[in-house]
Design an enzyme around this catalytic site. Sequence first.
Site, PDB file in Angstrom:
ATOM      1  N   TYR A 128       0.866  -1.192   0.000  1.00 52.66           N
ATOM      2  CA  TYR A 128       0.000   0.000   0.000  1.00 52.66           C
ATOM      3  C   TYR A 128       0.888   1.222   0.000  1.00 52.66           C
ATOM      4  CZ  TYR A 128      -3.281   3.524   1.843  1.00 52.66           C
ATOM      5  OH  TYR A 128      -4.039   4.648   2.031  1.00 52.66           O
ATOM      6  N   ASP A 223       9.465   2.681  -0.861  1.00 58.87           N
ATOM      7  CA  ASP A 223       8.448   3.380  -0.067  1.00 58.87           C
ATOM      8  C   ASP A 223       8.721   3.065   1.409  1.00 58.87           C
ATOM      9  OD1 ASP A 223       4.780   3.455   0.065  1.00 58.87           O
ATOM     10  OD2 ASP A 223       6.359   4.394   1.274  1.00 58.87           O
ATOM     11  N   LYS A 251       5.086   9.588   8.273  1.00 59.66           N
ATOM     12  CA  LYS A 251       4.935   9.087   9.644  1.00 59.66           C
ATOM     13  C   LYS A 251       5.966   9.671  10.626  1.00 59.66           C
ATOM     14  CE  LYS A 251       2.632   4.919   7.926  1.00 59.66           C
ATOM     15  NZ  LYS A 251       1.260   4.945   8.455  1.00 59.66           N
TER      16      LYS A 251
HETATM   17  P1  KE4 Z   1      -0.389   8.559   4.372  1.00 61.73           P
HETATM   18  O1  KE4 Z   1      -0.947   9.232   3.130  1.00 61.73           O
HETATM   19  O2  KE4 Z   1      -1.456   7.791   5.138  1.00 61.73           O
HETATM   20  O3  KE4 Z   1       0.393   9.518   5.250  1.00 61.73           O
HETATM   21  O4  KE4 Z   1       0.684   7.484   3.886  1.00 61.73           O
HETATM   22  C1  KE4 Z   1       0.316   6.514   2.953  1.00 61.73           C
HETATM   23  C2  KE4 Z   1       1.289   5.339   3.048  1.00 61.73           C
HETATM   24  C3  KE4 Z   1       2.260   5.198   2.073  1.00 61.73           C
HETATM   25  N1  KE4 Z   1       3.158   4.181   2.130  1.00 61.73           N
HETATM   26  C4  KE4 Z   1       3.134   3.289   3.148  1.00 61.73           C
HETATM   27  C5  KE4 Z   1       4.145   2.176   3.160  1.00 61.73           C
HETATM   28  C6  KE4 Z   1       2.166   3.391   4.176  1.00 61.73           C
HETATM   29  O5  KE4 Z   1       2.148   2.477   5.178  1.00 61.73           O
HETATM   30  C7  KE4 Z   1       1.216   4.431   4.126  1.00 61.73           C
HETATM   31  C8  KE4 Z   1       0.118   4.582   5.166  1.00 61.73           C
HETATM   32  N2  KE4 Z   1      -0.033   3.491   6.067  1.00 61.73           N
HETATM   33  C9  KE4 Z   1      -1.364   3.315   6.632  1.00 61.73           C
HETATM   34  C10 KE4 Z   1      -1.300   2.170   7.662  1.00 61.73           C
HETATM   35  N3  KE4 Z   1      -0.811   0.970   7.148  1.00 61.73           N
HETATM   36  C11 KE4 Z   1      -1.879   4.563   7.234  1.00 61.73           C
HETATM   37  C12 KE4 Z   1      -3.096   4.396   8.094  1.00 61.73           C
HETATM   38  C13 KE4 Z   1      -4.322   5.057   7.480  1.00 61.73           C
HETATM   39  O6  KE4 Z   1      -4.485   4.952   6.238  1.00 61.73           O
HETATM   40  O7  KE4 Z   1      -5.092   5.669   8.244  1.00 61.73           O
END
Ligand code: KE4
Length: 417
Positions: A128, A223, A251
Amino acid sequence: MPGGVNSPARAFGAVGGEPVFIDRGEGPFLYDVDGNRYIDYVLSWGPMILGHAHPEVVAAIVQVVRKGTSFGAPTVGENLLAERIISAIPSVEKIRLVNSGTEATMSAIRLARAYTGRELIAKFSGNYHGHVDSLLVAAGSSAATHGVPSSPGVPSGTVQHTLVLRYNDVDGLQTTFETWGREIAAVIVEPIAGNMGCVWGSEEFHTKLRELTSQYGALLIYDEVMTGFRVAWSGAQELLGIKPDLTTLGKIIGGGLPVGAYGGRQEIMDHVLPEGKVFQAGTLSGNPVATVAGWTTLRLLEASKPYPQLKESTEFLAQGLQRVAQEAGIVCQVNWAPGMLTIFFSRDRVNDWDTASRCDTRAFARFFWGMLRRGVYLPCSQFEAMFLSVLHTRELLEQTIAAAKEVFTEIAKEGFS
Ligand code: KE4
């Protein structure tokens, strides 16, 4: 708000029932609006590696916010954060700060397509990368949790340029590049996956991926939104010994406030406007409050370098959970990396989305609620990772293992195995 949440990952759709409403966080703990205390293994889905409300992070935010929140003009603070990230990650020579991991991956993809003049992007099922249209294909995290790995609203024209490969499939990489290699702009990968649950990319997989992307002129995008500054000071690329062309971050670099970033080789990043022609912009990108929270977090991490302790704590917890599951007659696989782990309710080893998706999500849901009732707050999905902070002491880990022992025993009696 749809589903009562501002991000589906927080909805208890996969485990049933209503989410807990949090009032405050303190170190490794969350307190809900009824005053119940939980050991927190979500940590805002990764950012809170120092624990909640770290006094030095709070003090830095308070000091800066009194001078104003955002100016839409260059500030010293964003340069300090950029410099600290660049000094930490050798493959990152130049960086652009944005407001989320999604913005980071979306921008990195656009940059890779512009830099190579190619359109094809390759990703891996179960990975993701945020809610970017072109990457919302066979996505993990809450896209998988809620059973919409390929979301409605994404035009077929958008995803026709996205190849989906199987994680850890070395032969599949070879075949794909022999067929499409010269048309691939970039491959984006979670070097240690967290969004199908925690799954390491094998050394052979990552070595082959780096070889093929170099051989065919495609960019390799790591990523590290989740793994950056979590699994090691220089991220998963330090542990794997691989140098990607671009890295995306988020994060932890925001210390709990909205910061994402993409960076890499200077000659690639110089294509970003206004240095180059690739457009990307953002009103609040690099704002003083978010950047000081991130900078203070990284300063404290660099000073303490807690990674050996974090690795030891995660291994202790992983082994403890595996042991008590076995004692209760529950078959599960515990995959871990420093600072993150997942308990897969599966008989098979989990090393890709195919094996992860066969997990017993009903058993996971039952385990989730048993732990929540015992004051342990886990991610509400089988396809997420648990996170540890530097404040998850041996005593708290032992409490967690003891709670798990009770829950595994309970669910074994209910017929789960
Ligand atoms: P954000 O747009 O949520 O800041 O980041 C997206 C993203 C991109 N790449 C990786 C590897 C990620 O894990 C994420 C976001 N992770 C999720 C939890 N697995 C965020 C939680 C949520 O969507 O509320």
